[in-house]
Design an enzyme around this catalytic site. Structure first.
Site, short mmCIF file in Angstrom:
data_model
loop_
_atom_site.label_atom_id
_atom_site.label_comp_id
_atom_site.label_asym_id
_atom_site.label_seq_id
_atom_site.Cartn_x
_atom_site.Cartn_y
_atom_site.Cartn_z
N ARG A 190 9.49 46.26 53.92
CA ARG A 190 9.92 45.13 54.75
C ARG A 190 9.52 43.80 54.14
O ARG A 190 10.26 42.81 54.21
CB ARG A 190 9.32 45.27 56.15
CG ARG A 190 9.76 44.17 57.10
CD ARG A 190 9.36 44.52 58.52
NE ARG A 190 9.92 43.56 59.46
CZ ARG A 190 9.17 42.84 60.31
NH1 ARG A 190 7.84 42.98 60.31
NH2 ARG A 190 9.74 42.01 61.14
N ASP B 232 11.22 35.41 45.42
CA ASP B 232 10.34 34.58 44.59
C ASP B 232 8.89 34.63 45.06
O ASP B 232 8.09 33.77 44.70
CB ASP B 232 10.82 33.11 44.64
CG ASP B 232 10.64 32.48 46.02
OD1 ASP B 232 10.48 33.24 47.01
OD2 ASP B 232 10.62 31.25 46.11
N HIS C 257 14.96 51.40 58.66
CA HIS C 257 14.27 51.67 59.92
C HIS C 257 14.15 53.17 60.19
O HIS C 257 14.00 53.59 61.32
CB HIS C 257 14.98 50.96 61.08
CG HIS C 257 14.84 49.47 61.04
ND1 HIS C 257 15.52 48.61 61.87
CD2 HIS C 257 14.07 48.66 60.25
CE1 HIS C 257 15.20 47.35 61.60
NE2 HIS C 257 14.33 47.35 60.61
N GLY D 125 15.16 33.18 48.13
CA GLY D 125 15.35 34.24 47.13
C GLY D 125 14.09 35.05 46.91
O GLY D 125 13.04 34.79 47.51
N HIS E 126 11.80 40.44 53.58
CA HIS E 126 11.48 39.12 54.14
C HIS E 126 11.18 38.09 53.05
O HIS E 126 11.29 36.89 53.29
CB HIS E 126 10.31 39.23 55.13
CG HIS E 126 10.73 39.76 56.46
ND1 HIS E 126 10.14 39.39 57.65
CD2 HIS E 126 11.71 40.63 56.81
CE1 HIS E 126 10.73 40.01 58.66
NE2 HIS E 126 11.68 40.78 58.18
N ASP F 36 11.90 55.92 64.08
CA ASP F 36 12.57 57.21 63.97
C ASP F 36 11.67 58.27 64.58
O ASP F 36 10.70 58.69 63.97
CB ASP F 36 12.87 57.52 62.50
CG ASP F 36 13.48 58.90 62.31
OD1 ASP F 36 13.70 59.61 63.32
OD2 ASP F 36 13.74 59.27 61.15
N ASN G 39 7.66 36.76 61.01
CA ASN G 39 6.59 37.31 60.18
C ASN G 39 5.23 37.37 60.87
O ASN G 39 4.43 38.27 60.61
CB ASN G 39 6.43 36.46 58.90
CG ASN G 39 7.65 36.53 58.00
OD1 ASN G 39 8.41 37.49 58.04
ND2 ASN G 39 7.85 35.49 57.19
#
Ligand code: HEM
Ligand SMILES: *[C@@H]1O[C@H](CO)[C@@H](O)[C@H](O)[C@H]1NC(C)=O
Ligand SMILES: *[C@@H]1O[C@H](CO)[C@@H](O)[C@H](O)[C@H]1NC(C)=O
Length: 316
Positions: free
Chosen positions: A52, A64, A180, A62, A56, A231, A81
């Protein structure tokens, strides 16, 4: 002649290469793999968290490593976040191990991309060749994280627009949502579905047994930070159960179930993908790998742009 033109076009479009550190840090991939293995052994959920974190990172300025920067404009404190993204300390550990072997050479952004790939593979999912050569950004973008990352309460059209803003398609939305299949989510990310969904009562697209279970876990005015598995069949295993769950109304987030049950016209495409992936895990794995490569290619800094950070949390 025409093949020469094709070659130079490809070079301009994608400057990342899989052998970027071949001479400067030949053991890079082994080092990251070893460190991710250790982190996952300490806590299996870390695989999901590292995957994840790459997502993010890439959606904001981008890929970076801007998400790793501390400071006043830190993306870490943007709503999507804050109290949510995990793994910053693990990345510090991986970066230290890499620095010991090849000092000042490997970007934090590339380490994040490799760690995400390894996390999927070590969870039983597909692998892919990570392309490398990203450089680290010089600025964080807290507003970009707030506005650019999709919310679990958004409809399919809005989520698709946020993906389109980074050149990803609605197919990538459906495919990458398959992430997920591992990891956890907090009550506050889905509790509006349980009680006061717009209209009357709970979200009608949510399976009634799962609804009761989640209402007990996440009562109104309860602890919004409590977590549960995405799940419920195979939480630590990267498989295609996420899509099987959607067929029976067992998507955890509104944004998950909407891929199958949305009233948007665009659902015809995502519904077809959900059905195909749920019955063919090889198809899902191939598509996931290729969408991850696309996501990892979002606006990389290359050449002499940005820098190679010594410490992922601060610019040099
Ligand atoms: C399509 C839009 C998406 C939305 C709205 C969304 C939203 C969320 C939310 C709300 C959580 C739970 C966070 C929390 O409770 O603190 C979550 C967790 C997670 N997301 Fe997504 N997500 C999306 C796409 C993706 C993509 C593209 C990936 C990766 C390729 C991804 C990987 C994950 C993983 C692995 C977790 C579990 C993390 C952990 O347990 O630490 N998600 N997501
Ligand atoms: C979709 O985006 C529009 C424009 O930003 C916003 O007004 C609307 O509330 C969003 N809808 C949902 C369901 O998030
Ligand atoms: C969740 O935990 C964080 C950090 O401990 C705290 O600041 C926040 O208020 C909590 N949020 C909810 C909804 O309980």
């Amino acid at each position: 002649m025409s093949s020469m033109i094709l070659c130079s076009t490809v070079t301009v479009r994608s400057q990342l290469t899989s052998d970027f550190y071949q001479n400067t840090c030949p053991n890079l991939l082994q080092i990251v793999r070893r460190e991710v293995k250790t982190a996952i052994k300490n806590e299996m959920r870390m695989a999901a968290s590292l995957l994840r974190l790459h997502f993010h990172d890439c959606f904001v300025n981008g890929c970076d490593a801007s998400i790793l920067l501390d400071g006043s404009d830190s993306e870490k404190f943007a709503v999507p976040n804050r109290n949510s993204v995990r793994g910053y300390d693990v990345l510090d550990t991986i970066k230290s191990a890499v620095e010991s072997a090849c000092s000042g050479v490997v970007s934090c952004a590339d380490i994040v991309a490799i760690a995400a790939r390894d996390s999927v593979l070590l969870s039983g999912g597909p692998s892919w060749k990570v392309v490398l050569g990203r450089r680290d950004g010089l600025v964080a973008n807290q507003a970009g994280a707030l506005n650019g990352l999709p919310s679990p309460f958004e409809n399919l059209g809005n989520i698709t627009l946020k993906f389109a803003a980074v050149s990803l398609t609605i197919t990538d939305v459906a495919t990458l949502s398959g992430a997920h299949t591992i990891g956890l989510a907090r009550c506050i990310t889905f509790s509006p579905r349980l009680f006061n969904f717009p209209g009357t009562g709970p979200d009608p697209t949510l399976d009634t047994n799962m609804l009761t279970e989640l209402q007990n876990l996440c009562p109104q005015n309860g602890d919004g930070n409590k977590t549960t598995t995405f799940d419920r069949n195979s939480n630590d295993l990267f498989d295609n159960h996420y899509f099987k769950n959607l067929l029976s109304g067992k998507g955890l987030l509104f944004s998950d179930q909407t891929l199958y049950s949305s009233s948007d016209a665009a659902v015809s495409l995502t519904k077809t993908l959900v059905e195909s992936y749920s019955s063919d895990s090889t198809l899902f794995f191939k598509a996931f790998a290729s969408s991850m490569i696309k996501m990892g290619n979002i606006s990389p800094l290359t050449g002499s742009a940005g820098e190679v950070r010594k410490n992922c949390r601060v610019i040099n």
